[in-house]
Design a protein around this motif. Structure first.
Motif, PDB file in Angstrom:
ATOM      1  N   SER A  19       0.920  -1.243   0.022  1.00  0.00           N
ATOM      2  CA  SER A  19       0.003   0.106  -0.023  1.00  0.00           C
ATOM      3  C   SER A  19       0.842   1.198  -0.067  1.00  0.00           C
ATOM      4  O   SER A  19       1.934   1.206   0.375  1.00  0.00           O
ATOM      5  N   VAL A  20       0.241   2.413  -0.245  1.00  0.00           N
ATOM      6  CA  VAL A  20       0.951   3.867  -0.349  1.00  0.00           C
ATOM      7  C   VAL A  20       1.652   3.948   1.017  1.00  0.00           C
ATOM      8  O   VAL A  20       2.884   4.420   1.259  1.00  0.00           O
ATOM      9  N   VAL A  21       0.708   3.553   2.192  1.00  0.00           N
ATOM     10  CA  VAL A  21       1.179   3.793   3.547  1.00  0.00           C
ATOM     11  C   VAL A  21       2.526   3.043   3.766  1.00  0.00           C
ATOM     12  O   VAL A  21       3.490   3.555   4.499  1.00  0.00           O
ATOM     13  N   GLU A  22       2.641   1.870   3.491  1.00  0.00           N
ATOM     14  CA  GLU A  22       3.593   0.823   3.685  1.00  0.00           C
ATOM     15  C   GLU A  22       4.709   1.452   2.830  1.00  0.00           C
ATOM     16  O   GLU A  22       5.858   1.485   3.259  1.00  0.00           O
ATOM     17  N   GLN A  23       4.777   1.796   1.596  1.00  0.00           N
ATOM     18  CA  GLN A  23       5.640   2.238   0.974  1.00  0.00           C
ATOM     19  C   GLN A  23       6.290   3.697   1.382  1.00  0.00           C
ATOM     20  O   GLN A  23       7.618   3.807   1.321  1.00  0.00           O
ATOM     21  N   ASN A  24       5.417   4.460   2.083  1.00  0.00           N
ATOM     22  CA  ASN A  24       6.260   5.743   2.660  1.00  0.00           C
ATOM     23  C   ASN A  24       6.924   5.292   3.801  1.00  0.00           C
ATOM     24  O   ASN A  24       7.848   5.839   4.174  1.00  0.00           O
ATOM     25  N   LEU A  25       6.354   4.450   4.641  1.00  0.00           N
ATOM     26  CA  LEU A  25       6.817   3.967   5.989  1.00  0.00           C
ATOM     27  C   LEU A  25       8.421   3.089   5.544  1.00  0.00           C
ATOM     28  O   LEU A  25       9.260   3.553   6.119  1.00  0.00           O
ATOM     29  N   LEU A  26       8.458   2.527   4.708  1.00  0.00           N
ATOM     30  CA  LEU A  26       9.470   1.619   4.219  1.00  0.00           C
ATOM     31  C   LEU A  26      10.705   2.602   3.554  1.00  0.00           C
ATOM     32  O   LEU A  26      11.704   2.510   3.562  1.00  0.00           O
ATOM     33  N   ALA A  27      10.155   3.490   2.789  1.00  0.00           N
ATOM     34  CA  ALA A  27      11.135   4.322   2.146  1.00  0.00           C
ATOM     35  C   ALA A  27      11.600   5.299   3.168  1.00  0.00           C
ATOM     36  O   ALA A  27      13.092   5.463   3.153  1.00  0.00           O
ATOM     37  N   VAL A  28      10.869   5.750   4.320  1.00  0.00           N
ATOM     38  CA  VAL A  28      11.467   6.838   5.318  1.00  0.00           C
ATOM     39  C   VAL A  28      12.608   5.709   6.105  1.00  0.00           C
ATOM     40  O   VAL A  28      13.529   6.279   6.487  1.00  0.00           O
ATOM     41  N   TRP A  29      12.028   4.421   6.402  1.00  0.00           N
ATOM     42  CA  TRP A  29      12.847   3.649   7.206  1.00  0.00           C
ATOM     43  C   TRP A  29      14.127   3.283   6.663  1.00  0.00           C
ATOM     44  O   TRP A  29      15.152   3.516   7.395  1.00  0.00           O
ATOM     45  N   LYS A  30      14.155   3.186   5.266  1.00  0.00           N
ATOM     46  CA  LYS A  30      15.427   2.803   4.658  1.00  0.00           C
ATOM     47  C   LYS A  30      16.156   3.981   4.719  1.00  0.00           C
ATOM     48  O   LYS A  30      17.670   4.001   4.619  1.00  0.00           O
ATOM     49  N   VAL A  31      15.671   5.089   4.390  1.00  0.00           N
ATOM     50  CA  VAL A  31      16.401   6.450   4.175  1.00  0.00           C
ATOM     51  C   VAL A  31      17.146   6.666   5.513  1.00  0.00           C
ATOM     52  O   VAL A  31      18.375   6.952   5.534  1.00  0.00           O
ATOM     53  N   LEU A  32      16.546   6.178   6.724  1.00  0.00           N
ATOM     54  CA  LEU A  32      17.183   6.489   7.965  1.00  0.00           C
ATOM     55  C   LEU A  32      18.253   5.950   8.240  1.00  0.00           C
ATOM     56  O   LEU A  32      19.314   6.058   8.974  1.00  0.00           O
ATOM     57  N   PHE A  33      18.532   4.354   7.858  1.00  0.00           N
ATOM     58  CA  PHE A  33      19.483   3.484   8.210  1.00  0.00           C
ATOM     59  C   PHE A  33      20.368   3.456   6.863  1.00  0.00           C
ATOM     60  O   PHE A  33      21.479   3.024   7.166  1.00  0.00           O
ATOM     61  N   ASP A  34      20.101   3.460   5.769  1.00  0.00           N
ATOM     62  CA  ASP A  34      20.924   3.270   4.556  1.00  0.00           C
ATOM     63  C   ASP A  34      21.277   4.631   3.522  1.00  0.00           C
ATOM     64  O   ASP A  34      21.715   4.567   2.763  1.00  0.00           O
ATOM     65  N   GLY A  35      20.398   5.640   3.943  1.00  0.00           N
ATOM     66  CA  GLY A  35      20.467   7.021   3.211  1.00  0.00           C
ATOM     67  C   GLY A  35      19.658   6.822   1.944  1.00  0.00           C
ATOM     68  O   GLY A  35      19.033   5.955   1.335  1.00  0.00           O
ATOM     69  N   TYR A  36      19.618   7.904   1.212  1.00  0.00           N
ATOM     70  CA  TYR A  36      18.930   8.472   0.078  1.00  0.00           C
ATOM     71  C   TYR A  36      19.758   8.115  -1.250  1.00  0.00           C
ATOM     72  O   TYR A  36      21.041   8.650  -1.174  1.00  0.00           O
ATOM     73  N   SER A  37      19.182   7.680  -2.184  1.00  0.00           N
ATOM     74  CA  SER A  37      19.797   7.296  -3.429  1.00  0.00           C
ATOM     75  C   SER A  37      19.058   8.164  -4.423  1.00  0.00           C
ATOM     76  O   SER A  37      17.657   7.835  -4.784  1.00  0.00           O
ATOM     77  N   SER A  38      19.470   9.083  -5.066  1.00  0.00           N
ATOM     78  CA  SER A  38      18.858  10.017  -6.216  1.00  0.00           C
ATOM     79  C   SER A  38      18.952   9.536  -7.552  1.00  0.00           C
ATOM     80  O   SER A  38      19.991   8.854  -7.927  1.00  0.00           O
TER      81      SER A  38
END
Length: 497
Positions: A306-325
């Motif tokens: 779901s969109v909510v899950e996508q948002n949660l997992l994206a934020v979670w990954k960014v916090l521990f593994d950073g942002y990839s542009s």
């Protein structure tokens, strides 16, 4: 906390030849030089750490020979590393903050509005100022030099400006922002090794850093060149790339304001920075909907979720593994792809090994023996600070690593500053004004080699134009001579209570 040494051990230390006390340091310098020579850019990813541990082992053997028990040496190592654990946690949450601010568009907005300041008539000053803004927002002089710096060097060549001056402007700005950013690893390291609270360290740095930067900006302003269409086109492309892929707005700078307000309220650095990371994550979900979903898709979080899950997992990954542009704009992607706790692990590794070496040297009394030899000719506060400055520069020259040039003198002089009634922020500022500032000015130092290779200008060519970096140690010495803003330990304790 070090165990109380017995009189026999103290007597052995006093009789220890200076060359033997220096042997682990000399061995370390030799191994660091070999690490840089043989492993080049990879030396900081393990070579230096192994050198530090071998030198610590040699120092331990000397300590055992002096009468120390291994259990006491081990406890000294544990205590030394324990002193750095808050800094380690801060570095980890700094990584999270950088990642979340990237996803939130906070860093992008800072860069966008910085580029709006560009005017070809004062290109050098603009390059210095924009790099300063970007480095302060992300806490990395290397990242800024390798992205915006490369773009500025291209613009300088297109406008037929002096590349050496342009490189000096980029480096001056990058190190200004890096030095004052609570996200910077060197800023956190200088704070940790001296026992100075992070924001108190930054506050004290302002006295030497801001005047140095203003002087550099004035000089760069009067060294400006002539306008061409090429420079304007490069700026437009970067700004268009930001606008096309992210929401840009002044409201996205609120996380920055939030962090600095918390700092102004004297809330400790760890909860302040972690709160800033969470605010950035919230802003990402609220204001960067498309960018968050795009990042989630690239990370494999889109299918069946779901969109909510996508948002949660994206934020979670960014916090521990950073942002990839993934904008398709190579320079922009290189600038924006960073952050996450994982990005700080190599710095944490280096800190732990450096603290282990310094702790052994202190626990077995070798640092005290070296310090006694150095301090035998230093009789004043001015002499102590000036000696610290030249020790840090010498460490940069001999060890070729700015982190070691901060840790070793920091460990060496910390007790002496306290003994002479000087607050620890005097030492932390001196470490930054000398070790951090001069590291890119030495050709074989990792920072000097990186800047020369990235910007395409030899270190000794841009050195005369890296005005901010040159002014730092000069102003630090001037403060020492005049005793201006030299904080007594008693005054610092009174303010703290």
């Amino acid at each position: 906390m070090s165990t109380q040494p017995d009189p026999v051990i103290n007597s052995n230390i006093q009789k220890l030849p200076l060359w033997l006390a220096l042997f682990p340091v000399i061995l370390l310098m030799a191994m660091l030089g070999a690490s840089v020579y043989y492993f080049s850019d990879d030396s900081s990813y393990g070579g230096n750490q192994i050198a530090l541990l071998i030198a610590a082992a040699v120092a331990s053997l000397i300590g055992v020979r002096l009468g120390h028990k291994w259990a006491d040496i081990e406890q000294g190592i544990i205590s030394g590393i324990a002193n750095a654990m808050i800094a380690v946690l801060i570095l980890l949450v700094v990584g999270s903050l950088i990642g979340s601010w990237m996803l939130a568009g906070t860093v992008q907005s800072l860069i966008y509005y910085g580029l709006m300041l560009i005017s070809a008539e004062w290109f050098y000053a603009a390059a210095c100022l924009v790099c300063g803004i970007a480095a302060m927002s992300i806490g990395s002089s290397w990242t800024v030099a390798g992205t915006l710096g490369v773009a500025f060097m291209g613009m300088a060549m297109a406008m037929q400006l002096d590349p050496a001056i342009a490189a000096g402007a980029v480096i001056s700005g990058a190190y200004f922002g890096d030095k004052l950013s609570p996200l910077s690893d060197t800023t956190n390291l200088a704070s940790a090794v001296t026992g100075t609270p992070l924001f108190l360290h930054i506050q004290n740095l302002l006295w030497t850093t801001v005047p140095s930067f203003i002087l550099a900006l004035i000089i760069f302003f009067f060294m400006g060149g002539e306008s061409t269409l090429a420079s304007e086109q490069s700026i437009v492309e970067t700004m268009q790339g930001l606008e096309a892929n992210f929401s840009i707005g002044l409201y996205l700078l609120i996380p920055v304001v939030f962090v600095f307000v918390m700092a102004w309220m004297k809330i400790p650095a760890l909860p302040t920075i972690f709160a800033g990371a969470l605010v950035g994550a919230l802003f990402a979900v609220l204001f960067q909907h498309e960018a968050v979903l795009r990042f989630a898709a690239s990370a494999g979080f889109s299918e069946g979720l779901s969109v909510v899950e996508q948002n949660l997992l994206a934020v979670w990954k960014v916090l521990f593994d950073g942002y990839s542009s993934n904008t398709g704009h190579e320079a922009l992607d290189s600038l924006l792809s960073r952050g996450g706790m994982s990005s700080m692990l190599n710095t944490v590794w280096l800190i732990l090994c450096a603290m282990a070496f310094g702790s052994v040297m202190e626990q077995v009394g070798l640092l005290q023996r070296i310090l006694a030899a150095i301090m035998s000719s230093v009789e004043s506060t001015t002499g102590l600070i000036v000696t610290t400055v030249f020790t840090c520069i010498g460490a940069n020259v001999m060890t070729a690593d700015q982190y070691i040039a901060i840790v070793l003198p920091g460990r060496m002089y910390r007790l002496e500053y306290a003994k002479r009634g000087l607050a620890p922020q005097n030492l932390s500022r001196t470490l930054e004004d000398s070790a951090t500032m001069t590291s890119p000015l030495i050709p074989w130092n990792t920072c000097g080699a990186y800047m020369a290779g990235t910007l395409g200008v030899a270190t000794l060519s841009y050195l005369p134009y890296a005005f901010f970096n040159l002014f730092g140690p000069i102003l630090c010495i001037a403060f020492a001579v005049t005793h201006f803003r030299i904080v007594p330990l008693a005054e610092a304790k009174a303010q703290k209570s």
